[in-house]
Design a protein around this motif. Structure first.
Motif, PDB file in Angstrom:
ATOM      1  N   VAL A 108     101.390  47.753  -2.471  1.00  0.00           N
ATOM      2  CA  VAL A 108     102.367  47.930  -1.392  1.00  0.00           C
ATOM      3  C   VAL A 108     103.237  46.698  -1.202  1.00  0.00           C
ATOM      4  O   VAL A 108     103.990  46.606  -0.232  1.00  0.00           O
ATOM      5  N   GLY A 109     103.144  45.744  -2.118  1.00  0.00           N
ATOM      6  CA  GLY A 109     104.067  44.619  -2.099  1.00  0.00           C
ATOM      7  C   GLY A 109     103.758  43.563  -1.063  1.00  0.00           C
ATOM      8  O   GLY A 109     104.650  42.894  -0.561  1.00  0.00           O
ATOM      9  N   LEU A 110     102.479  43.395  -0.712  1.00  0.00           N
ATOM     10  CA  LEU A 110     102.104  42.330   0.213  1.00  0.00           C
ATOM     11  C   LEU A 110     101.194  41.351  -0.524  1.00  0.00           C
ATOM     12  O   LEU A 110     100.487  41.725  -1.451  1.00  0.00           O
ATOM     13  N   SER A 111     101.225  40.092  -0.062  1.00  0.00           N
ATOM     14  CA  SER A 111     100.447  39.077  -0.769  1.00  0.00           C
ATOM     15  C   SER A 111      98.998  39.090  -0.295  1.00  0.00           C
ATOM     16  O   SER A 111      98.645  39.705   0.705  1.00  0.00           O
ATOM     17  N   GLU A 112      98.172  38.347  -1.032  1.00  0.00           N
ATOM     18  CA  GLU A 112      96.747  38.308  -0.755  1.00  0.00           C
ATOM     19  C   GLU A 112      96.457  37.739   0.634  1.00  0.00           C
ATOM     20  O   GLU A 112      95.471  38.117   1.278  1.00  0.00           O
ATOM     21  N   GLU A 113      97.312  36.822   1.098  1.00  0.00           N
ATOM     22  CA  GLU A 113      97.073  36.193   2.415  1.00  0.00           C
ATOM     23  C   GLU A 113      97.087  37.206   3.547  1.00  0.00           C
ATOM     24  O   GLU A 113      96.539  36.961   4.612  1.00  0.00           O
ATOM     25  N   ALA A 114      97.726  38.342   3.312  1.00  0.00           N
ATOM     26  CA  ALA A 114      97.804  39.370   4.351  1.00  0.00           C
ATOM     27  C   ALA A 114      96.417  39.804   4.802  1.00  0.00           C
ATOM     28  O   ALA A 114      96.241  40.244   5.932  1.00  0.00           O
ATOM     29  N   MET A 115      95.428  39.654   3.940  1.00  0.00           N
ATOM     30  CA  MET A 115      94.073  40.114   4.239  1.00  0.00           C
ATOM     31  C   MET A 115      93.510  39.559   5.534  1.00  0.00           C
ATOM     32  O   MET A 115      92.787  40.241   6.242  1.00  0.00           O
ATOM     33  N   VAL A 116      93.798  38.291   5.813  1.00  0.00           N
ATOM     34  CA  VAL A 116      93.178  37.664   6.976  1.00  0.00           C
ATOM     35  C   VAL A 116      94.055  37.765   8.223  1.00  0.00           C
ATOM     36  O   VAL A 116      93.725  37.218   9.262  1.00  0.00           O
ATOM     37  N   LYS A 117      95.159  38.473   8.128  1.00  0.00           N
ATOM     38  CA  LYS A 117      96.046  38.590   9.293  1.00  0.00           C
ATOM     39  C   LYS A 117      95.688  39.810  10.133  1.00  0.00           C
ATOM     40  O   LYS A 117      94.993  40.714   9.681  1.00  0.00           O
ATOM     41  N   TYR A 118      96.240  39.838  11.335  1.00  0.00           N
ATOM     42  CA  TYR A 118      96.063  40.978  12.231  1.00  0.00           C
ATOM     43  C   TYR A 118      97.309  41.857  12.178  1.00  0.00           C
ATOM     44  O   TYR A 118      98.396  41.372  11.861  1.00  0.00           O
ATOM     45  N   PRO A 119      97.182  43.149  12.553  1.00  0.00           N
ATOM     46  CA  PRO A 119      98.333  44.053  12.446  1.00  0.00           C
ATOM     47  C   PRO A 119      99.592  43.566  13.168  1.00  0.00           C
ATOM     48  O   PRO A 119     100.692  43.745  12.673  1.00  0.00           O
ATOM     49  N   HIS A 120      99.410  42.892  14.330  1.00  0.00           N
ATOM     50  CA  HIS A 120     100.610  42.507  15.088  1.00  0.00           C
ATOM     51  C   HIS A 120     101.438  41.444  14.384  1.00  0.00           C
ATOM     52  O   HIS A 120     102.563  41.169  14.781  1.00  0.00           O
ATOM     53  N   GLU A 121     100.875  40.825  13.361  1.00  0.00           N
ATOM     54  CA  GLU A 121     101.628  39.772  12.677  1.00  0.00           C
ATOM     55  C   GLU A 121     102.616  40.323  11.651  1.00  0.00           C
ATOM     56  O   GLU A 121     103.322  39.572  11.001  1.00  0.00           O
ATOM     57  N   PHE A 122     102.635  41.641  11.506  1.00  0.00           N
ATOM     58  CA  PHE A 122     103.507  42.234  10.498  1.00  0.00           C
ATOM     59  C   PHE A 122     104.700  42.931  11.143  1.00  0.00           C
ATOM     60  O   PHE A 122     104.642  43.347  12.302  1.00  0.00           O
ATOM     61  N   SER A 123     105.761  43.078  10.362  1.00  0.00           N
ATOM     62  CA  SER A 123     106.931  43.808  10.855  1.00  0.00           C
ATOM     63  C   SER A 123     106.690  45.303  10.701  1.00  0.00           C
ATOM     64  O   SER A 123     105.718  45.725  10.058  1.00  0.00           O
ATOM     65  N   GLY A 124     107.580  46.104  11.293  1.00  0.00           N
ATOM     66  CA  GLY A 124     107.401  47.546  11.271  1.00  0.00           C
ATOM     67  C   GLY A 124     107.266  48.122   9.870  1.00  0.00           C
ATOM     68  O   GLY A 124     106.386  48.940   9.603  1.00  0.00           O
ATOM     69  N   GLY A 125     108.126  47.672   8.971  1.00  0.00           N
ATOM     70  CA  GLY A 125     108.085  48.187   7.608  1.00  0.00           C
ATOM     71  C   GLY A 125     106.806  47.779   6.893  1.00  0.00           C
ATOM     72  O   GLY A 125     106.198  48.565   6.174  1.00  0.00           O
ATOM     73  N   GLN A 126     106.387  46.541   7.136  1.00  0.00           N
ATOM     74  CA  GLN A 126     105.152  46.055   6.508  1.00  0.00           C
ATOM     75  C   GLN A 126     103.945  46.819   7.035  1.00  0.00           C
ATOM     76  O   GLN A 126     103.034  47.161   6.285  1.00  0.00           O
ATOM     77  N   LYS A 127     103.948  47.111   8.348  1.00  0.00           N
ATOM     78  CA  LYS A 127     102.842  47.857   8.934  1.00  0.00           C
ATOM     79  C   LYS A 127     102.776  49.249   8.337  1.00  0.00           C
ATOM     80  O   LYS A 127     101.701  49.769   8.062  1.00  0.00           O
ATOM     81  N   GLN A 128     103.953  49.846   8.121  1.00  0.00           N
ATOM     82  CA  GLN A 128     103.971  51.176   7.518  1.00  0.00           C
ATOM     83  C   GLN A 128     103.404  51.100   6.102  1.00  0.00           C
ATOM     84  O   GLN A 128     102.682  51.997   5.672  1.00  0.00           O
ATOM     85  N   ARG A 129     103.678  49.997   5.390  1.00  0.00           N
ATOM     86  CA  ARG A 129     103.109  49.821   4.055  1.00  0.00           C
ATOM     87  C   ARG A 129     101.597  49.679   4.120  1.00  0.00           C
ATOM     88  O   ARG A 129     100.876  50.185   3.264  1.00  0.00           O
ATOM     89  N   LEU A 130     101.115  48.958   5.149  1.00  0.00           N
ATOM     90  CA  LEU A 130      99.663  48.830   5.310  1.00  0.00           C
ATOM     91  C   LEU A 130      99.041  50.202   5.547  1.00  0.00           C
ATOM     92  O   LEU A 130      97.978  50.514   5.004  1.00  0.00           O
ATOM     93  N   GLY A 131      99.735  51.012   6.365  1.00  0.00           N
ATOM     94  CA  GLY A 131      99.254  52.368   6.611  1.00  0.00           C
ATOM     95  C   GLY A 131      99.158  53.146   5.309  1.00  0.00           C
ATOM     96  O   GLY A 131      98.194  53.885   5.078  1.00  0.00           O
ATOM     97  N   ILE A 132     100.139  52.955   4.446  1.00  0.00           N
ATOM     98  CA  ILE A 132     100.129  53.645   3.157  1.00  0.00           C
ATOM     99  C   ILE A 132      99.003  53.093   2.283  1.00  0.00           C
ATOM    100  O   ILE A 132      98.284  53.845   1.632  1.00  0.00           O
ATOM    101  N   ALA A 133      98.816  51.767   2.317  1.00  0.00           N
ATOM    102  CA  ALA A 133      97.741  51.156   1.523  1.00  0.00           C
ATOM    103  C   ALA A 133      96.398  51.743   1.916  1.00  0.00           C
ATOM    104  O   ALA A 133      95.564  52.066   1.076  1.00  0.00           O
ATOM    105  N   ARG A 134      96.185  51.903   3.219  1.00  0.00           N
ATOM    106  CA  ARG A 134      94.925  52.468   3.691  1.00  0.00           C
ATOM    107  C   ARG A 134      94.788  53.919   3.239  1.00  0.00           C
ATOM    108  O   ARG A 134      93.708  54.367   2.879  1.00  0.00           O
ATOM    109  N   ALA A 135      95.928  54.649   3.273  1.00  0.00           N
ATOM    110  CA  ALA A 135      95.868  56.056   2.897  1.00  0.00           C
ATOM    111  C   ALA A 135      95.572  56.240   1.410  1.00  0.00           C
ATOM    112  O   ALA A 135      94.870  57.170   1.030  1.00  0.00           O
ATOM    113  N   VAL A 136      96.072  55.340   0.564  1.00  0.00           N
ATOM    114  CA  VAL A 136      95.862  55.529  -0.879  1.00  0.00           C
ATOM    115  C   VAL A 136      94.603  54.827  -1.383  1.00  0.00           C
ATOM    116  O   VAL A 136      94.299  54.874  -2.566  1.00  0.00           O
TER     117      VAL A 136
END
Lengths: 339, 316
Positions: free
Chosen positions: B141-169
């Motif tokens: 989904v085009g996010l770096s490894e550091e994203a792992m230790v972050k919380y959802p609020h630290e991401f922008s709307g588009g990035q959060k939607q990508r996280l949602g997709i990452a979880r779905a797939v």
């Protein structure tokens, strides 16, 4: 277009917000003119400063944390220096405001009729009966079928489309010369949106008012606007008559925006857009072209050191010079290298 | 037809309680007899205005909403109203993306935990393998490894939607139900997410049920489109059927109301819109029964169905 008189002139406007003792420019050097009998669309994504521009005009910012510098000329006077009392005389009377979310803009404890009359009480010397009649007339004018009943109802009893019609009725109550509509149809279904837009334009043509339409929806812009200003990161980056902008967009950001609309004819292709998003207020580039970080493959020399608006054809202005060397294909190949 | 999943005559009704003893006085027919078939690798669009029951349909199919009657059949098995079980292939293979991915994620959990949830439920991976899988997903989904230790609020709307997709797939699903996945996003971010959804579709052979009110986006994404009104389909067909040969007045109304980005033709479009509105007012008995409900669907071609009477006359 050259015949119409300017209603509102914005010159070198800077609006900045305080975040932890530092002021950041949400609006940076905006120059715009709103003419009589035109719909000027302000387009951009969230964080571009389009709503801030609108609220700056009528001074709706809390003064402690905001500074507004520059000129907003209305009838030869600078609104920026106006006191709250003086602004109150203008708000609702000369300048009508339509907000995106009518449910939070309308008073939930007040009947619709009373809310429409509120502006009339403040700005006119009408009698009670005259005001009541005017409120019903306005409701009728905005296409509400049963004005007597709706006037007695509360906002929560109406549907989203009806509420937005009420908002418009309030905005036009005192026949303003200028209407500022901040995303008036964003929360509505497409069929209702079409009705509301048609209504706005009809009212505008009757009164020759100037409308400043703030939206992120380029479809809406193409339907109603006469002129378009595209904003990015607090600056106006392109201004053009509507046909010119859609036929001949110049700035990379405008082109990317137009490309990102899922288009009917282009079917199943990928949407060709510039990656990334609008920087937040604290991360705004301090100098140079504010769009440069989004298009790193364009060489530094292509940008101006202090980007200015350049008129490239009558009425069509573009900021900076980077559009001359920009093309999408380079991004695609660069992406390929990364992968 | 090689459909792997089928929805037969789906009904979701909510009781309205009232009267003396809070008895059931009536029902809201949120979904009222909807049938669909899904093939591998295809995208199905579900379009309608707010309150048409499109989201309820999606939720009922995945099992978030209790089905009143009807069947959901997945690879020959009846999965209607089944309890969510860990060993169920259906629960693993059908995933969902929500409109507001911010509220769909636990704000107190880090991204690693959020994405690990379906992996822990359905796949037996060691902690190392799990971590590797998460990094892989974030990469997709085009996010770096550091994203792992972050919380959802630290991401922008588009990035959060990508996280949602990452979880779905995460568990290699066969189908994703996407409920207004890009409606809350800015135009260019929306385009980036749509591009990305197409990429993972071609890569993994996913099917989508794409629920949206935006006909432009649906036209861009979907092979097969169904238009919904008051819990029923008014028209269903291939993209070509719906956009080039729309039959039902409701479809026509929707199509004529979409803003087009050609300023030159706006006056003609307004006239067209008024024409459609006039037909809608004059001819509504052909499209809606006396109760205001939509008629049952009728076949016009092998792919195209619409709900109206007097079709024969209309064809002449």
């Amino acid at each position: 277009m050259t015949l119409s008189k300017p209603l509102l002139e914005i010159n070198h406007l800077f609006t900045s917000f305080r975040i932890k003792d530092t002021y950041y420019d949400a609006i940076h050097d905006v120059n715009l003119t709103l003419n009589e009998n035109e719909v000027l669309a302000i387009v951009g994504e969230s964080g571009c400063g389009k709503s801030t521009l609108a609220t700056s005009i009528v001074g709706l910012h809390p003064p402690g944390n905001t500074t507004v510098i520059g000129e907003i000329l209305y009838k030869g006077e600078n609104l920026v220096n106006y006191s709250e009392d003086k602004l109150n005389k203008i708000r609702g009377n000369d300048i009508g405001f339509i907000f995106q979310d009518p449910l939070s803009a309308l008073n939930p404890l007040m009947r619709i009729g009373d809310q429409i009359e509120e502006g009339l009480v403040f700005h006119t010397k009408m009698t009670d009966q005259e005001r009541k009649a005017r409120a019903l007339e306005l409701l009728d004018q905005v296409g509400i079928v049963n004005p007597e009943r709706v006037a007695r109802q509360f906002p929560h009893q109406l549907s989203g489309g009806m509420r937005q019609r009420v908002m418009i009725a309030i905005a036009i109550a005192c026949k303003p010369r200028i209407m500022i509509a901040d995303e008036p149809t964003t929360a509505l279904d497409v069929t209702i949106q079409a009705q509301i837009l048609d209504l706005l334009i009809e009212l505008q043509q009757e009164t020759n008012a100037g409308i400043m339409l703030i939206t992120h929806d380029l479809g809406v812009v193409a339907e109603v606007a006469t002129r378009v200003a595209v904003m990015y990161a607090g600056q106006v980056i392109e201004v053009a008559p509507v046909e010119e902008l859609f036929r001949n967009p110049k700035h990379p950001y405008t082109r990317s925006l137009l490309n990102s609309i899922p288009q009917t004819e282009r079917d199943h292709d990928r949407l060709q857009v510039i990656q990334g998003m609008v920087p937040t207020l604290t991360k705004m580039p301090k100098s140079g072209c504010r769009f440069a970080p989004r298009i790193p493959w364009v060489s530094e020399n292509a940008h101006e050191v202090e980007p200015q608006m350049h008129e490239i054809s009558p009425g069509h202005l573009v900021r900076c010079t980077c559009w001359q060397t920009f093309n999408f294909e380079e991004q695609e190949t660069k992406e390929g290298v990364v992968q | 037809m090689t459909s792997f999943m089928e929805v037969k005559d789906l009904n979701v009704h909510y009781p309205i309680r009232g009267g003396f003893f809070n008895t059931v006085v009536d029902h809201v027919y949120a979904v009222d007899g909807v049938s669909m078939e899904f093939e591998k690798g295809k995208t199905y669009g579900l379009v309608g205005e707010s309150g048409s029951g499109k989201s309820t349909t999606g939720k009922a199919i995945i099992g978030l909403e209790k089905i009143t009657s009807g069947k959901v059949i997945y690879e020959g098995q009846d999965v209607t109203n089944q309890r969510r079980k860990r060993d169920s292939a259906y629960n693993r293979d059908i995933q969902m993306i929500f409109q507001d991915s911010h509220s769909a994620m636990n704000p107190r959990k880090r991204v690693q935990e959020i994405i690990a949830e379906p992996i822990r439920n359905f796949l037996n991976l060691s902690p190392q393998e799990e971590k590797r899988r998460i990094i892989e997903l974030l990469e997709i989904v085009g996010l770096s490894e550091e994203a792992m230790v972050k919380y959802p609020h630290e991401f922008s709307g588009g990035q959060k939607q990508r996280l949602g997709i990452a979880r779905a797939v995460a568990c290699n699903p066969k189908m994703i139900i996407a409920d207004e996945p890009v409606s809350a996003l800015d135009l260019s971010v929306q385009a980036q997410v749509l591009n990305f959804m197409k990429d993972i579709q071609t890569e993994y052979g996913l099917s989508y049920l794409f629920i949206s009110h935006d006909l432009g986006v649906v036209r861009h994404m979907c092979d097969h489109i169904s238009i919904m009104y008051k819990g029923r389909f008014v028209e269903t067909g291939t993209r070509n059927d719906i956009f080039n040969n729309p039959q039902h007045i409701y479809t026509n109304r929707l199509l004529s109301a979409i803003p087009n980005i050609e300023p030159e033709t706006r006056i003609e479009r307004k006239i067209e819109r008024q024409k459609v509105e006039a037909i809608y007012k004059a001819d509504s008995h052909r499209y809606y029964d006396p109760d205001g409900k939509v008629y049952p669907l009728k076949e016009i071609s092998s792919t195209h169905k619409t709900a109206m009477i007097g079709l024969e006359k209309g064809a002449e």
